[in-house]
Design a protein around this motif. Structure first.
Motif, PDB file in Angstrom:
ATOM      1  N   ASN A 165       0.836  -1.199   0.000  1.00 38.44           N
ATOM      2  CA  ASN A 165       0.000   0.000   0.000  1.00 38.44           C
ATOM      3  C   ASN A 165       0.870   1.248   0.000  1.00 38.44           C
ATOM      4  OD1 ASN A 165      -2.218  -1.601   0.045  1.00 38.44           O
ATOM      5  ND2 ASN A 165      -2.893  -1.045   2.114  1.00 38.44           N
ATOM      6  N   ASP A 166       0.363   2.301  -0.641  1.00 39.49           N
ATOM      7  CA  ASP A 166       1.088   3.574  -0.677  1.00 39.49           C
ATOM      8  C   ASP A 166       1.253   4.122   0.740  1.00 39.49           C
ATOM      9  OD1 ASP A 166       2.147   6.064  -1.842  1.00 39.49           O
ATOM     10  OD2 ASP A 166       0.273   6.910  -1.097  1.00 39.49           O
ATOM     11  N   VAL A 167       2.437   4.624   1.020  1.00 36.90           N
ATOM     12  CA  VAL A 167       2.714   5.258   2.310  1.00 36.90           C
ATOM     13  C   VAL A 167       2.353   6.737   2.221  1.00 36.90           C
ATOM     14  CG1 VAL A 167       4.486   5.866   3.986  1.00 36.90           C
ATOM     15  CG2 VAL A 167       4.559   3.644   2.858  1.00 36.90           C
ATOM     16  N   ASP A 168       1.514   7.196   3.111  1.00 40.29           N
ATOM     17  CA  ASP A 168       1.178   8.625   3.167  1.00 40.29           C
ATOM     18  C   ASP A 168       2.214   9.320   4.044  1.00 40.29           C
ATOM     19  OD1 ASP A 168       0.145  11.126   3.192  1.00 40.29           O
ATOM     20  OD2 ASP A 168      -1.816  10.584   4.001  1.00 40.29           O
ATOM     21  N   GLU A 169       3.297   9.774   3.397  1.00 39.45           N
ATOM     22  CA  GLU A 169       4.374  10.400   4.152  1.00 39.45           C
ATOM     23  C   GLU A 169       3.936  11.689   4.838  1.00 39.45           C
ATOM     24  OE1 GLU A 169       6.141   8.089   0.716  1.00 39.45           O
ATOM     25  OE2 GLU A 169       4.490   9.487   1.017  1.00 39.45           O
ATOM     26  N   CYS A 170       2.854  12.277   4.336  1.00 37.84           N
ATOM     27  CA  CYS A 170       2.406  13.553   4.881  1.00 37.84           C
ATOM     28  C   CYS A 170       1.787  13.411   6.264  1.00 37.84           C
ATOM     29  CB  CYS A 170       1.408  14.213   3.925  1.00 37.84           C
ATOM     30  SG  CYS A 170       2.137  14.638   2.323  1.00 37.84           S
ATOM     31  N   GLU A 171       1.555  12.168   6.709  1.00 34.53           N
ATOM     32  CA  GLU A 171       1.060  11.989   8.066  1.00 34.53           C
ATOM     33  C   GLU A 171       2.106  12.384   9.099  1.00 34.53           C
ATOM     34  OE1 GLU A 171      -0.258   8.004   8.415  1.00 34.53           O
ATOM     35  OE2 GLU A 171      -2.119   8.329   7.263  1.00 34.53           O
ATOM     36  N   ASP A 172       3.364  12.398   8.678  1.00 33.31           N
ATOM     37  CA  ASP A 172       4.437  12.877   9.543  1.00 33.31           C
ATOM     38  C   ASP A 172       4.488  14.395   9.449  1.00 33.31           C
ATOM     39  OD1 ASP A 172       6.698  13.527  10.924  1.00 33.31           O
ATOM     40  OD2 ASP A 172       8.085  12.341   9.707  1.00 33.31           O
ATOM     41  N   PRO A 173       4.127  15.112  10.510  1.00 39.65           N
ATOM     42  CA  PRO A 173       4.051  16.585  10.402  1.00 39.65           C
ATOM     43  C   PRO A 173       5.380  17.244  10.098  1.00 39.65           C
ATOM     44  CG  PRO A 173       3.863  15.872  12.691  1.00 39.65           C
ATOM     45  CD  PRO A 173       3.806  14.624  11.864  1.00 39.65           C
ATOM     46  N   GLY A 174       6.475  16.562  10.327  1.00 41.45           N
ATOM     47  CA  GLY A 174       7.769  17.190  10.101  1.00 41.45           C
ATOM     48  C   GLY A 174       8.435  16.770   8.818  1.00 41.45           C
ATOM     49  N   VAL A 175       7.724  16.027   7.959  1.00 41.61           N
ATOM     50  CA  VAL A 175       8.387  15.492   6.768  1.00 41.61           C
ATOM     51  C   VAL A 175       8.806  16.607   5.819  1.00 41.61           C
ATOM     52  CG1 VAL A 175       6.227  15.165   5.483  1.00 41.61           C
ATOM     53  CG2 VAL A 175       8.202  13.733   4.971  1.00 41.61           C
ATOM     54  N   CYS A 176       8.041  17.690   5.781  1.00 41.63           N
ATOM     55  CA  CYS A 176       8.374  18.804   4.890  1.00 41.63           C
ATOM     56  C   CYS A 176       8.758  20.068   5.659  1.00 41.63           C
ATOM     57  CB  CYS A 176       7.205  19.108   3.949  1.00 41.63           C
ATOM     58  SG  CYS A 176       6.987  17.894   2.624  1.00 41.63           S
TER      59      CYS A 176
ATOM     60  N   THR B  85       8.586  23.421   7.159  1.00 37.25           N
ATOM     61  CA  THR B  85       7.642  24.535   7.050  1.00 37.25           C
ATOM     62  C   THR B  85       6.899  24.542   5.728  1.00 37.25           C
ATOM     63  OG1 THR B  85       9.395  25.980   6.177  1.00 37.25           O
ATOM     64  CG2 THR B  85       9.056  25.958   8.573  1.00 37.25           C
ATOM     65  N   ALA B  86       7.240  23.615   4.829  1.00 40.53           N
ATOM     66  CA  ALA B  86       6.564  23.565   3.532  1.00 40.53           C
ATOM     67  C   ALA B  86       5.255  22.790   3.649  1.00 40.53           C
ATOM     68  CB  ALA B  86       7.479  22.941   2.486  1.00 40.53           C
ATOM     69  N   ARG B  87       4.482  22.816   2.584  1.00 44.40           N
ATOM     70  CA  ARG B  87       3.213  22.103   2.517  1.00 44.40           C
ATOM     71  C   ARG B  87       3.434  20.744   1.870  1.00 44.40           C
ATOM     72  NH1 ARG B  87       1.130  25.360  -0.326  1.00 44.40           N
ATOM     73  NH2 ARG B  87       0.800  24.382  -2.347  1.00 44.40           N
ATOM     74  N   CYS B  88       2.964  19.682   2.531  1.00 48.88           N
ATOM     75  CA  CYS B  88       3.194  18.316   2.047  1.00 48.88           C
ATOM     76  C   CYS B  88       1.998  17.863   1.222  1.00 48.88           C
ATOM     77  CB  CYS B  88       3.438  17.364   3.212  1.00 48.88           C
ATOM     78  SG  CYS B  88       3.783  15.664   2.695  1.00 48.88           S
ATOM     79  N   GLU B  89       2.283  17.273   0.074  1.00 48.67           N
ATOM     80  CA  GLU B  89       1.238  16.713  -0.784  1.00 48.67           C
ATOM     81  C   GLU B  89       1.611  15.280  -1.123  1.00 48.67           C
ATOM     82  OE1 GLU B  89       0.542  17.552  -5.246  1.00 48.67           O
ATOM     83  OE2 GLU B  89      -0.857  18.887  -4.205  1.00 48.67           O
ATOM     84  N   ASN B  90       0.775  14.350  -0.656  1.00 46.92           N
ATOM     85  CA  ASN B  90       1.063  12.933  -0.901  1.00 46.92           C
ATOM     86  C   ASN B  90       0.706  12.570  -2.332  1.00 46.92           C
ATOM     87  OD1 ASN B  90       1.793  10.234   0.089  1.00 46.92           O
ATOM     88  ND2 ASN B  90      -0.338   9.761  -0.346  1.00 46.92           N
TER      89      ASN B  90
ATOM     90  N   CYS C 264       5.878  24.774  -1.966  1.00 45.32           N
ATOM     91  CA  CYS C 264       6.028  26.138  -1.459  1.00 45.32           C
ATOM     92  C   CYS C 264       5.168  27.073  -2.286  1.00 45.32           C
ATOM     93  CB  CYS C 264       7.496  26.580  -1.514  1.00 45.32           C
ATOM     94  SG  CYS C 264       8.612  25.589  -0.490  1.00 45.32           S
ATOM     95  N   ASP C 265       4.871  28.219  -1.728  1.00 45.23           N
ATOM     96  CA  ASP C 265       4.126  29.227  -2.470  1.00 45.23           C
ATOM     97  C   ASP C 265       4.957  29.729  -3.644  1.00 45.23           C
ATOM     98  OD1 ASP C 265       2.061  28.982  -0.676  1.00 45.23           O
ATOM     99  OD2 ASP C 265       2.736  30.646   0.590  1.00 45.23           O
ATOM    100  N   VAL C 266       4.264  30.384  -4.576  1.00 43.80           N
ATOM    101  CA  VAL C 266       4.945  30.949  -5.734  1.00 43.80           C
ATOM    102  C   VAL C 266       6.006  31.935  -5.261  1.00 43.80           C
ATOM    103  CG1 VAL C 266       4.653  32.314  -7.825  1.00 43.80           C
ATOM    104  CG2 VAL C 266       2.906  30.647  -7.172  1.00 43.80           C
ATOM    105  N   GLY C 267       7.186  31.817  -5.828  1.00 46.42           N
ATOM    106  CA  GLY C 267       8.275  32.694  -5.439  1.00 46.42           C
ATOM    107  C   GLY C 267       9.198  32.089  -4.405  1.00 46.42           C
TER     108      GLY C 267
ATOM    109  N   ASN D 279      15.916  21.126   0.802  1.00 41.31           N
ATOM    110  CA  ASN D 279      15.897  19.819   1.456  1.00 41.31           C
ATOM    111  C   ASN D 279      16.706  19.811   2.742  1.00 41.31           C
ATOM    112  OD1 ASN D 279      14.276  18.195  -0.310  1.00 41.31           O
ATOM    113  ND2 ASN D 279      15.901  18.345  -1.814  1.00 41.31           N
ATOM    114  N   GLU D 280      17.755  20.599   2.813  1.00 37.34           N
ATOM    115  CA  GLU D 280      18.607  20.582   4.002  1.00 37.34           C
ATOM    116  C   GLU D 280      17.915  21.222   5.195  1.00 37.34           C
ATOM    117  OE1 GLU D 280      22.414  22.219   3.236  1.00 37.34           O
ATOM    118  OE2 GLU D 280      22.969  20.708   1.737  1.00 37.34           O
ATOM    119  N   THR D 281      17.323  22.377   4.993  1.00 33.74           N
ATOM    120  CA  THR D 281      16.671  23.086   6.099  1.00 33.74           C
ATOM    121  C   THR D 281      15.192  22.737   6.231  1.00 33.74           C
ATOM    122  OG1 THR D 281      16.142  24.989   4.673  1.00 33.74           O
ATOM    123  CG2 THR D 281      18.272  24.999   5.814  1.00 33.74           C
ATOM    124  N   LYS D 282      14.656  21.970   5.262  1.00 32.55           N
ATOM    125  CA  LYS D 282      13.242  21.620   5.256  1.00 32.55           C
ATOM    126  C   LYS D 282      12.383  22.872   5.394  1.00 32.55           C
ATOM    127  CE  LYS D 282      13.306  16.811   6.745  1.00 32.55           C
ATOM    128  NZ  LYS D 282      12.705  15.811   7.667  1.00 32.55           N
ATOM    129  N   SER D 283      12.665  23.836   4.554  1.00 35.43           N
ATOM    130  CA  SER D 283      11.923  25.091   4.599  1.00 35.43           C
ATOM    131  C   SER D 283      11.827  25.660   3.199  1.00 35.43           C
ATOM    132  CB  SER D 283      12.616  26.101   5.533  1.00 35.43           C
ATOM    133  OG  SER D 283      13.911  26.404   5.058  1.00 35.43           O
TER     134      SER D 283
END
Length: 748
Positions: A288-299, A301-306, A315-318, A323-327
């Motif tokens: 079964n597909d893993v919903d990585e977005c269930e982990d609140p820290g996976v992304c 400060t960014a928005r996670c989309e499974n 991230c928003d436009v602009g 990946n290093e800072t997860k922001s």
């Protein structure tokens, strides 16, 4: 062949867990079990006590009594004894796994003659509880019910005595097992049978022969159990193993991928399903597909989309995801050269600026630049036979003339004059500062004559108000010892003088004449005033003659000419600015502007501190906050709008704009209508350090404010109730007219 009279059997009778088994029934009287002393081979096999342990209960065995079977009567158990064999229940015990066993003993029973002494009483043997338990704990050798019986016969027939193949056949009761056993039996006898010390080794050797599974020929890792098959064996394999000895691994992955959704990994005796990256194993086979977005820290400060087998950090436009800072990190679009001219990177976006000081504005793509076009056309027609007196902001004269005469004549001047200015020098005539001279000027809207003849200085002002923008003919003439000033041929002043404006040098009478200023510093005037005068002169005659050289110079220079038609008010041509040094002591600021624009873009009022613009009031055709393209009045601090209002002011009419700033409150009124204000604080600490600019900006960064274009049109400005006279400015572009504004074409 002798038989052991004390053969025993161990029967796997019952599996009891909850209730103890019934106690053995007491034997009938009349028959006594033979003493173990009568059977020396098995001495010690009888038990005097057999325990059944359940809570604190103990079962005592009974010496049994029974009638001999008919077939057994007459068989002897010892010398002069008749005997029979009968299995008698002697006790009950249990193993460690909770299985109950019934213990039966084949006993030899004897009958006594009357008066014969009983030997059992003196020869009876008792065993300790430990020995009895040891006896009861013997392990079964196989799973057959009567396996222990077979081993008992085997020991009696082939261990205690040597047996023939026929006797072995009686034990196994089949040929294959007998054929397998007997050669190996002979080998055991040959190895251990001659020595009493090796008796136990012989017992072990003989007991192990019939069991084809001892030692097990099967692969231990792949075998559930080994089954003895009467001279052969059968290996029962675990799932995943095959072969006669369970030694071969079954490759489950070779058939339908082992039932796995993704990857099948064969292992020894088994297999394992595994899933691709982004999936997890459910059960043994399903991925079964893993919903990585269930982990609140996976992304971070960014928005996670499974998504299937993966996920995206959005991230928003602009912004771009790091990946290093997860922001989300701002993208500097300016590095890509997205703007035609100046670019300002902002969080998540960018803003392009065009140099309005060069007549450029931002295009609707918000990146390109295009020329600013006027929305109205002022009447810039000029009179080539007129002279504009306010062309030089420095206050120096616009015209310098020198007259030389051999014969002394009186001074006379006549010209047509028009102005809206209240103060300034019209002309100077005389020698030099320390000689005799006169200055005709405007002061408080009237004509004023300052004169100096030798040590005598005098100031005279009289006549009507003449700064109403109407043409008037003005004349000054020496008449004897008097100076007569006329307006429209009517004398308004007559002043007695004692001296001569001409100076005699080398036999020639000389007189200097300057128009629009004085040839010395303004502090040399008798009555201090601002010499700058926004006025127009035409049809002049100096010393009763016309100077044709002046006409030629004016005709070739448009800036020296007056507009044909004018209205009162300062005129900003769309180039330059006027600079004032105003002290803003309080945090309250009120700015009032009366304007008639000819362009929809331009700076009206600005406070500038170094390279910053703490306050700006400007016309614009684009609102960057609302992204609207229409005419606006914008009040901004730097590039942040604090008040705004749609304002289609480019209609040829006069409009009033009022901006009031008090603390963090900003009020914008346009023709009395309130605009939209934002909660933003003006940096009032910079106001006292800022310079005031009207109509444009100095050479500051384009990104320091929203609008940089110079204003085009007419405008009057008051700050905190005080009108700003451009003649009082520290600096003013020469093309900006302080008090006269050309009429618009529609108003001519």
């Amino acid at each position: 062949m002798k038989r052991c009279p004390h053969q025993y059997k161990l029967l796997d009778a019952l599996l009891l867990r909850a209730t103890p088994p019934p106690e053995p029934a007491a034997a009938e009287t009349g028959v006594q079990v033979a003493s173990p002393a009568d059977c020396p081979v098995h001495r010690g096999l009888h038990t005097s006590q057999i325990k059944y342990t359940d809570t604190q209960r103990e079962i005592q065995p009974q010496w049994g009594r029974a009638e001999p079977a008919a077939a057994e009567r007459g068989r002897c158990c010892g010398r002069n004894k008749r005997r029979f064999e009968l299995p008698t229940l002697r006790g009950v015990t249990s193993t460690s796994n909770g299985r109950w066993f019934l213990v039966y003993l084949n006993t030899c029973s004897v009958s006594h003659q009357p008066g014969e002494r009983r030997r059992d009483e003196r020869d009876r043997v008792s065993l300790s509880p430990e020995e009895a338990n040891q006896f009861l704990s013997r392990h079964r050798r196989a799973n057959q019910v009567f396996e222990e019986t077979k081993q008992g016969h085997l020991e009696r027939e082939c261990v205690e005595e040597r047996c023939t193949k026929e006797e072995a056949r009686e034990v196994f009761e089949n040929d294959p097992e007998t054929d397998y056993f007997y050669p190996k039996y002979l080998a055991c006898v040959e190895s251990f049978g001659d020595s009493e010390k090796k008796k136990q080794d012989l017992v072990t050797c003989v007991h192990n022969i019939p069991d084809q599974c001892s030692p097990s020929p099967c692969n231990a890792r792949g075998t559930v159990r080994c089954e003895d098959k009467k001279g052969d064996f059968l290996c029962h394999c675990f799932t995943g193993w095959t072969g006669a000895r369970c030694e071969k691994d079954v490759d489950e992955c070779s058939k339908r991928n082992g039932g796995c959704d993704h990857e099948c990994n064969n292992t020894m005796g088994s297999y394992r399903c595994s899933c691709h990256q982004g999936y997890m194993l459910v059960g043994r086979h399903m991925c079964n597909d893993v919903d990585e977005c269930e982990d609140p820290g996976v992304c971070g400060t960014a928005r996670c989309e499974n998504k299937e087998a993966s996920y995206d950090c959005l991230c928003d436009v602009g912004y771009v995801y790091d990946n290093e800072t997860k922001s989300c990190v701002d993208v500097d679009e300016c590095e890509a050269g997205v703007c035609a001219e100046e670019c300002l990177n902002t969080p998540g976006s960018f803003r392009c600026f065009c140099d309005g000081r060069q007549g450029m504005k931002l295009g609707q793509d918000l990146r390109s630049c295009k020329p600013i076009t006027p929305c109205m056309s002022p009447s810039l027609k000029r009179n080539s036979r007129s002279l504009y007196l306010g062309r030089m902001f420095s206050g120096v004269p616009v015209v310098r003339l020198r007259f030389r005469r051999k014969i002394h004549t009186g001074f006379s001047a006549e010209f047509d004059f028009r102005t809206y200015d209240r103060e300034g020098v019209i002309f100077f005539a005389g020698g030099h500062l320390n000689s005799s001279w006169i200055v005709l000027a405007m002061h408080h809207g009237k004509l004023e004559l300052q004169l100096k003849y030798g040590a005598v200085s005098r100031v005279t002002s009289s006549g009507p108000i003449v700064n109403d923008g109407q043409w008037r003919k003005i004349s000054v003439e020496e008449q004897g010892r008097s100076l007569v000033i006329k307006i429209d041929r009517e004398a308004v002043m007559k002043i007695a003088v004692n001296g001569d404006l001409f100076t005699l040098k080398k036999g020639m009478h000389e007189l200097n004449l300057t128009v629009g200023g004085v040839p010395f510093r303004e502090d040399g005037l008798v009555n201090q005033m601002n010499p700058r005068l926004d006025g127009c002169m035409k049809e002049w005659r100096w010393l009763t003659g016309e100077d044709t050289s002046i006409q030629e110079t004016i005709r070739s220079n448009d800036n020296m000419q007056c507009f044909s038609t004018e209205d009162p008010g300062a005129y900003y041509p769309g180039t330059g600015f006027a600079l004032f040094n105003i002290s803003y002591e309080t945090q309250n600021l009120s700015i009032q502007l009366t304007l008639r624009p000819t362009s929809a873009i331009g700076v009206l009022f600005a406070l500038v501190h170094q390279d910053r613009v703490p306050l700006s009031i400007a016309l614009a055709d684009y609102h960057p906050t609302t992204d609207e393209w229409r005419d606006f009045v914008l009040v901004s601090v730097g590039d942040v709008i604090i008040a705004s209002s749609p304002a289609p002011l480019c209609d040829g009419e006069s409009h009033e704009i009022q901006v009031t700033i008090s603390g963090n409150q900003t009020l914008l009124l346009i023709d009395g209508q309130a605009g939209r204000s934002e909660e933003a604080e003006v940096p009032t600490d910079l106001l006292s350090q800022s310079s005031t600019f009207l109509g444009g900006l100095p050479d500051v960064s384009l990104v320091s404010t929203l609008v940089s274009a110079s204003y085009s049109g007419c405008m009057e400005v008051s700050v905190n109730g005080r009108p700003l006279d451009l003649d009082q400015a520290i600096h003013k572009h020469n093309d900006i007219r302080s008090h006269s504004c050309p009429l618009l074409d529609s108003h001519q």
